[in-house]
Design an enzyme around this catalytic site. Structure first.
Site, PDB file in Angstrom:
ATOM      1  N   HIS A 169     -11.446  47.327  15.076  1.00 37.77           N
ATOM      2  CA  HIS A 169     -10.282  46.443  15.139  1.00 37.77           C
ATOM      3  C   HIS A 169     -10.521  45.159  14.347  1.00 37.77           C
ATOM      4  CE1 HIS A 169      -6.713  46.150  18.139  1.00 37.77           C
ATOM      5  NE2 HIS A 169      -6.386  45.653  16.975  1.00 37.77           N
ATOM      6  N   TYR A 191      -4.940  47.259  23.663  1.00 42.11           N
ATOM      7  CA  TYR A 191      -3.537  47.191  24.058  1.00 42.11           C
ATOM      8  C   TYR A 191      -3.358  47.427  25.551  1.00 42.11           C
ATOM      9  CZ  TYR A 191      -2.879  47.819  18.999  1.00 42.11           C
ATOM     10  OH  TYR A 191      -2.930  47.700  17.636  1.00 42.11           O
ATOM     11  N   ARG A 222       7.243  41.963  12.981  1.00 47.75           N
ATOM     12  CA  ARG A 222       7.328  41.681  14.422  1.00 47.75           C
ATOM     13  C   ARG A 222       8.766  41.407  14.864  1.00 47.75           C
ATOM     14  NH1 ARG A 222       1.859  41.173  15.719  1.00 47.75           N
ATOM     15  NH2 ARG A 222       0.547  40.577  13.959  1.00 47.75           N
ATOM     16  N   GLY A 223       9.687  42.142  14.262  1.00 47.83           N
ATOM     17  CA  GLY A 223      11.095  42.041  14.626  1.00 47.83           C
ATOM     18  C   GLY A 223      11.939  41.231  13.668  1.00 47.83           C
ATOM     19  N   SER A 274       2.822  46.143  11.751  1.00 47.66           N
ATOM     20  CA  SER A 274       3.897  45.141  11.747  1.00 47.66           C
ATOM     21  C   SER A 274       4.732  45.206  10.473  1.00 47.66           C
ATOM     22  CB  SER A 274       3.330  43.728  11.939  1.00 47.66           C
ATOM     23  OG  SER A 274       2.716  43.599  13.197  1.00 47.66           O
ATOM     24  N   PRO A 275       5.168  46.401  10.069  1.00 46.93           N
ATOM     25  CA  PRO A 275       5.948  46.527   8.831  1.00 46.93           C
ATOM     26  C   PRO A 275       7.338  45.913   8.936  1.00 46.93           C
ATOM     27  CG  PRO A 275       5.959  48.606  10.009  1.00 46.93           C
ATOM     28  CD  PRO A 275       4.990  47.708  10.737  1.00 46.93           C
ATOM     29  N   LEU A 276       7.790  45.642  10.168  1.00 46.71           N
ATOM     30  CA  LEU A 276       9.083  44.999  10.373  1.00 46.71           C
ATOM     31  C   LEU A 276       8.923  43.520  10.718  1.00 46.71           C
ATOM     32  CD1 LEU A 276      10.883  47.861  12.321  1.00 46.71           C
ATOM     33  CD2 LEU A 276      11.048  47.290   9.897  1.00 46.71           C
TER      34      LEU A 276
END
Length: 330
Positions: free
Chosen positions: A121, A55, A204-205, A200-202
């Site tokens: 990863h 990151y 990615r927006g 990414s539980p949402l």
């Protein structure tokens, strides 16, 4: 916030993903805001923080180390290795010597001598699994890490790795619109006693309902290269949201909180790690822990957005090639 088991630790049932403070998406926060979000996440009850050497090519670990080093010991720290960028291309390297160098670099950037949870990863197909996992076992024995995890792997790889060195956690994308872990990985984690950490539980927006125009993505925003966000698929995915929002309104929560509450209800070993660069969004996500859904509501939510209703694959062909998580039959 209630807690869930992660290895030998008890951590907040919703963790905090640090990636978006330095990497992947556009509109990254300035330093002052990033510091406020990190410190605010601790104050809001998050006790599991997730970063990676990838990151910002080390910038995210540096940020976490500089901002939170004085509060080490009050939260559980995770990072990742084995995936890097070189000359603009993704490089997967699971050789023990490479992992050791990456670990030493991460420890230096994080300003610590110990990382609680250290993930691969991605698995390197050119290095025997036993060698890569064996290196993680060495790091544990040396006290440099508390436990190790895998990311985006198959149920078979989970069982094989656990047989070499007991596995602490598996991190894979999981949300209403990405259900692949339900095929086999969730059960494999429960079988070996590993926590499942959902990134990414949402979506990615997408599941917040705020992302209505993907044309605003900056040139390097990784969502530009994800099929579900392109002009062919995203309008179809947006069409699912009115019914989804109606359920959130009935429950009395935001759309993002509904997504996190649904995820928490899928298993006691599941720990979502939403990330954001905005303080108010972080607080909103933390408060999803207060939302409880009955079985009828859970079923209704899951029926609106799932692998059969969502349009488009989650990755392009190049990135999908690095993923071992099982795919639904076409």
């Amino acid at each position: 916030m209630q807690t869930r088991r992660l290895g030998s630790a008890e951590v907040s049932e919703i963790g905090f993903g640090c990636m978006s403070l330095s990497h992947a998406y556009g509109d990254r926060p300035d330093r002052e805001t990033a510091e406020a979000v990190l410190k605010g996440a601790l104050d809001a009850g998050h006790t599991h923080f997730d970063t990676a050497s990838l990151y910002g090519l080390g910038a995210n670990e540096t940020l976490v180390g500089e901002v939170l080093k004085d509060r080490y010991g009050s939260f559980h720290l995770a990072s990742k290795c084995g995936l890097w960028m070189a000359d603009g291309k993704r490089v997967i390297d699971g050789r023990p010597a490479s992992l050791r160098k990456t670990l030493e670099d991460s420890l230096r950037r994080l300003q610590t001598e110990h990382i609680d949870l250290y993930y691969l990863h991605r698995l390197d197909p050119d290095v025997p699994l036993a060698e890569t996992v064996g290196a993680m076992g060495d790091f544990i024995a040396e006290g440099k890490i508390g436990g190790y995890g895998l990311s985006e792997v198959s149920a078979e790889s989970i069982r094989k790795a656990h047989a070499v060195v007991p596995l602490t956690a598996v991190q894979t994308e999981y949300s209403l619109w990405t259900r692949n872990p339900e095929i086999a990985v969730l059960d494999a984690c429960a079988e070996v006693g590993a926590a499942f950490v959902a990134f990414s539980p949402l979506a990615r927006g997408y599941l917040t309902g705020r992302l209505t125009d993907t044309s605003v993505f900056e040139p390097k925003d990784i969502r530009r290269f994800m099929p579900r966000f392109d002009a062919d698929h995203y309008p179809k995915n947006l069409a699912l949201l009115p019914a989804y929002k109606a359920i959130a309104d009935e429950v009395g929560c935001t759309m993002g909180q509904l997504a996190l509450a649904w995820l928490l209800a899928q298993g006691d070993h599941i720990i979502p790690i939403p990330g954001t660069g905005k303080l108010d969004h972080m607080i909103e996500n933390a408060r999803a822990a207060e939302v409880r859904l009955d079985q009828e509501t859970l079923a209704r939510v899951g029926a609106v957005i799932n692998q059969n209703t969502v349009s488009g694959p989650r990755y392009n062909a190049a990135n999908q090639a690095d993923v071992g998580t099982e795919e639904f039959a076409a």
